[in-house]
Motif scaffolding. Structure first.
Motif, PDB file in Angstrom:
ATOM      1  N   LEU A 159       1.011  -1.747  -0.183  1.00  0.00           N
ATOM      2  CA  LEU A 159      -0.163   0.207  -0.127  1.00  0.00           C
ATOM      3  C   LEU A 159       1.088   1.424  -0.031  1.00  0.00           C
ATOM      4  O   LEU A 159       0.690   1.914  -0.926  1.00  0.00           O
ATOM      5  CB  LEU A 159      -0.728   0.465   1.111  1.00  0.00           C
ATOM      6  CG  LEU A 159      -2.088  -1.094   1.651  1.00  0.00           C
ATOM      7  CD1 LEU A 159      -3.003  -0.708   2.204  1.00  0.00           C
ATOM      8  CD2 LEU A 159      -3.192  -1.090  -0.558  1.00  0.00           C
ATOM      9  N   ALA A 160       1.812   1.205   1.033  1.00  0.00           N
ATOM     10  CA  ALA A 160       2.841   2.319   0.981  1.00  0.00           C
ATOM     11  C   ALA A 160       3.657   2.628  -0.298  1.00  0.00           C
ATOM     12  O   ALA A 160       3.958   3.584  -1.140  1.00  0.00           O
ATOM     13  CB  ALA A 160       3.673   2.338   2.333  1.00  0.00           C
ATOM     14  N   GLY A 161       4.260   1.421  -1.484  1.00  0.00           N
ATOM     15  CA  GLY A 161       4.641   1.524  -2.898  1.00  0.00           C
ATOM     16  C   GLY A 161       3.287   2.523  -3.268  1.00  0.00           C
ATOM     17  O   GLY A 161       3.928   3.418  -4.174  1.00  0.00           O
ATOM     18  N   ALA A 162       2.226   2.201  -3.045  1.00  0.00           N
ATOM     19  CA  ALA A 162       1.109   2.338  -4.321  1.00  0.00           C
ATOM     20  C   ALA A 162       1.271   4.224  -4.152  1.00  0.00           C
ATOM     21  O   ALA A 162       0.568   4.457  -4.593  1.00  0.00           O
ATOM     22  CB  ALA A 162      -0.056   1.112  -4.211  1.00  0.00           C
ATOM     23  N   THR A 163       0.520   3.968  -2.397  1.00  0.00           N
ATOM     24  CA  THR A 163       0.370   6.053  -2.534  1.00  0.00           C
ATOM     25  C   THR A 163       1.581   6.603  -2.772  1.00  0.00           C
ATOM     26  O   THR A 163       1.497   7.900  -2.151  1.00  0.00           O
ATOM     27  CB  THR A 163       0.225   5.656  -1.034  1.00  0.00           C
ATOM     28  OG1 THR A 163       0.624   5.298  -0.395  1.00  0.00           O
ATOM     29  CG2 THR A 163      -2.059   5.055  -0.844  1.00  0.00           C
ATOM     30  N   HIS A 164       2.492   5.913  -3.035  1.00  0.00           N
ATOM     31  CA  HIS A 164       4.352   6.498  -3.316  1.00  0.00           C
ATOM     32  C   HIS A 164       3.823   7.821  -3.737  1.00  0.00           C
ATOM     33  O   HIS A 164       3.877   8.287  -4.413  1.00  0.00           O
ATOM     34  CB  HIS A 164       5.212   5.921  -3.312  1.00  0.00           C
ATOM     35  CG  HIS A 164       6.485   6.244  -3.337  1.00  0.00           C
ATOM     36  ND1 HIS A 164       6.946   7.495  -2.118  1.00  0.00           N
ATOM     37  CD2 HIS A 164       7.616   6.682  -4.682  1.00  0.00           C
ATOM     38  CE1 HIS A 164       8.060   7.607  -2.465  1.00  0.00           C
ATOM     39  NE2 HIS A 164       8.828   7.830  -3.263  1.00  0.00           N
ATOM     40  N   LYS A 165       4.478   9.157  -3.024  1.00  0.00           N
ATOM     41  CA  LYS A 165       4.681  10.941  -3.500  1.00  0.00           C
ATOM     42  C   LYS A 165       2.502  10.959  -4.297  1.00  0.00           C
ATOM     43  O   LYS A 165       2.834  11.935  -4.225  1.00  0.00           O
ATOM     44  CB  LYS A 165       5.428  10.691  -4.764  1.00  0.00           C
ATOM     45  CG  LYS A 165       6.515  10.634  -4.890  1.00  0.00           C
ATOM     46  CD  LYS A 165       7.171  10.588  -5.848  1.00  0.00           C
ATOM     47  CE  LYS A 165       8.912  10.902  -4.988  1.00  0.00           C
ATOM     48  NZ  LYS A 165      10.186  10.623  -6.816  1.00  0.00           N
ATOM     49  N   GLY A 188       5.666   1.575   6.578  1.00  0.00           N
ATOM     50  CA  GLY A 188       5.292   3.052   5.228  1.00  0.00           C
ATOM     51  C   GLY A 188       3.889   3.485   5.390  1.00  0.00           C
ATOM     52  O   GLY A 188       3.380   4.110   5.090  1.00  0.00           O
ATOM     53  N   ALA A 189       3.057   2.898   6.551  1.00  0.00           N
ATOM     54  CA  ALA A 189       1.484   3.608   7.140  1.00  0.00           C
ATOM     55  C   ALA A 189       1.850   4.924   7.332  1.00  0.00           C
ATOM     56  O   ALA A 189       3.045   5.503   7.859  1.00  0.00           O
ATOM     57  CB  ALA A 189       1.341   2.979   7.785  1.00  0.00           C
ATOM     58  N   ASP A 190       0.739   5.585   7.357  1.00  0.00           N
ATOM     59  CA  ASP A 190       1.419   7.035   7.621  1.00  0.00           C
ATOM     60  C   ASP A 190       1.217   7.575   9.805  1.00  0.00           C
ATOM     61  O   ASP A 190       1.234   8.135  10.057  1.00  0.00           O
ATOM     62  CB  ASP A 190       0.283   8.300   7.405  1.00  0.00           C
ATOM     63  CG  ASP A 190       1.099   7.842   5.372  1.00  0.00           C
ATOM     64  OD1 ASP A 190       2.153   8.607   5.064  1.00  0.00           O
ATOM     65  OD2 ASP A 190       0.537   7.312   5.005  1.00  0.00           O
TER      66      ASP A 190
END
Ligand SMILES: Cc1ncc(COP(=O)(O)O)c(C=O)c1O
Length: 382
Positions: A159-165, A188-190
């Motif tokens: 998920l973190a890869g997909a939401t990157h930037k 990678g979660a916020d």
């Protein structure tokens, strides 16, 4: 400075400086308000805005989750709802996986529309293809992993890869795993959220919630906590931080007992299926191994075929308690179709894979032999 271990952080993070009096245990600042000092500022105004006893638990969760800041709330639900309405605005779009704690699901499905936030509820399995659900206005993803009650595992790194930037906040309810077993921020979660009423307190005697994340996000959430009012009473904050001091050792035992109970049930002839991420038969066992340091004390299993078998099993328990909730030192057992997931229609439940004969176990820290003996005699009655 070298990072300290999780046991050390559980015990030592969050100390109140009291000057000449130096108590080892954290004092309870049981006050609603603070008087104005003659000179300078005391830093505290009113307990809904902040309190030193609350801050002990806040520092502990930040240290354990590897976050810049932590916040405590009056319940897990207050933590969840306040976080979502803080980080998303009217016209924004939120994607949530549908395997969620019941009240989280009902908040999203029934109440979120009042705020003007759009919602897509997706199957946890479809989180693999999260990009398919993105809209121009997608600003948040909310999930639990492992999920309740089927212990499905969702790949946070993916998920973190997909939401990157992209300006999309990943919010993870980490209640089942705890920071001892899984740290979503490292993956990678916020923002990471907990019902502190479960493992973090660990003694089934407090209702509390916690959130941890980056300073900027936490400032926004803190402001909303003040406005919505879901702040934690100082006495409850004391009990919460006291429970958190033993989190690491309790989790070690929950992990051991959880694995042993899962293996025992998997080998039992009256049990059809066991859901536990630590079992090789679990569909996401390898992913769980990658993401988690331990598999926890939560599991579920199907007993025989029907609801009546599950009821008979529950009624036959002698030591273990038939009760909702989880994460305490005592083993608690429930039937999701009648408790945590009764808000869904039978058709919806079956669609999610939650059968009438599914039993959820929060494996406690009792001696495994005693847990096994009670499960065995209750299964014999089915
Ligand atoms: C995974 C999960 N998240 C959140 C909550 C809500 O927490 P609370 O009961 O502290 O409001 C629960 C409660 O059971 C839960 O199991």
């Amino acid at each position: 400075m070298k990072k300290r271990g999780k046991s050390t952080e559980s015990v030592h993070a969050g100390k109140i400086e009291c000057g000449r009096v130096a108590p080892v245990s954290s004092p309870i600042f049981q006050t609603s308000t603070y008087y104005y000092p003659k000179e300078g500022s005391a830093g505290y105004v009113y307990t809904r805005l902040g309190n030193p006893t609350q801050e002990v638990a806040e520092d502990k969760i930040a240290a354990l989750e590897g976050a810049q800041e932590g916040l405590v709330f009056s319940s897990g639900m207050a933590a969840i709802t306040t976080t979502i309405v803080s980080l998303l605005d009217k016209g924004d779009h939120l994607i949530a996986t549908e395997d969620l704690y019941g009240n989280t699901y009902t908040f999203l499905r029934n109440e979120l529309k009042r705020t003007g936030i759009e919602l897509s509820l997706i199957k946890s399995e479809n989180a693999k293809h999260i990009e398919r659900y993105f809209r121009k206005n997608t600003r948040g993803i909310f999930l639990e992993t492992p999920t309740n009650p089927l212990l499905k595992v969702i790949d946070i790194k993916h998920l973190a890869g997909a939401t990157h930037k992209k300006n999309i906040k990943i919010m993870v309810d980490n209640t089942f795993a705890t920071p001892i077993n899984q740290r979503p921020l490292e993956l990678g979660a916020d923002v990471v959220i907990h019902s502190g009423s479960k493992y973090l307190n660990g003694h089934s005697d407090v209702i509390a919630g916690l959130v941890a994340g980056k300073k900027g996000d936490m400032e926004i959430i803190e402001e909303m906590r003040t406005t919505l009012g879901g702040s934690l009473d100082p006495h409850a904050a004391f009990l919460l931080q006291r429970g958190m001091m033993t989190l690491a050792v309790r989790m070690q035992r929950h992990n051991e007992n959880g694995s042993k109970v899962a293996e025992f049930l998997e080998g039992h002839k009256k049990v059809n299926r066991v859901n536990y991420p630590g079992l090789k038969s679990h569909p996401s066992h390898e992913l769980a191994e990658e993401m988690m340091d331990g598999f926890g004390g939560m599991l579920s299993f199907e007993v025989k075929e029907r609801r009546k078998d599950a009821n008979k099993f529950l009624k036959s328990l002698k030591l273990l308690l038939a009760a909702p909730s989880l994460g305490g030192v005592e083993t608690l057992i429930s039937i999701p179709a009648e408790t945590s997931h009764s808000y869904l229609s039978r058709k919806e439940r079956l669609g999610q894979g939650i059968k009438d004969n599914l039993i959820r176990v929060s494996v406690g820290i009792e001696d495994f032999v005693d847990i096994k003996k009670d499960l065995n005699q209750a299964l014999a009655k089915v």
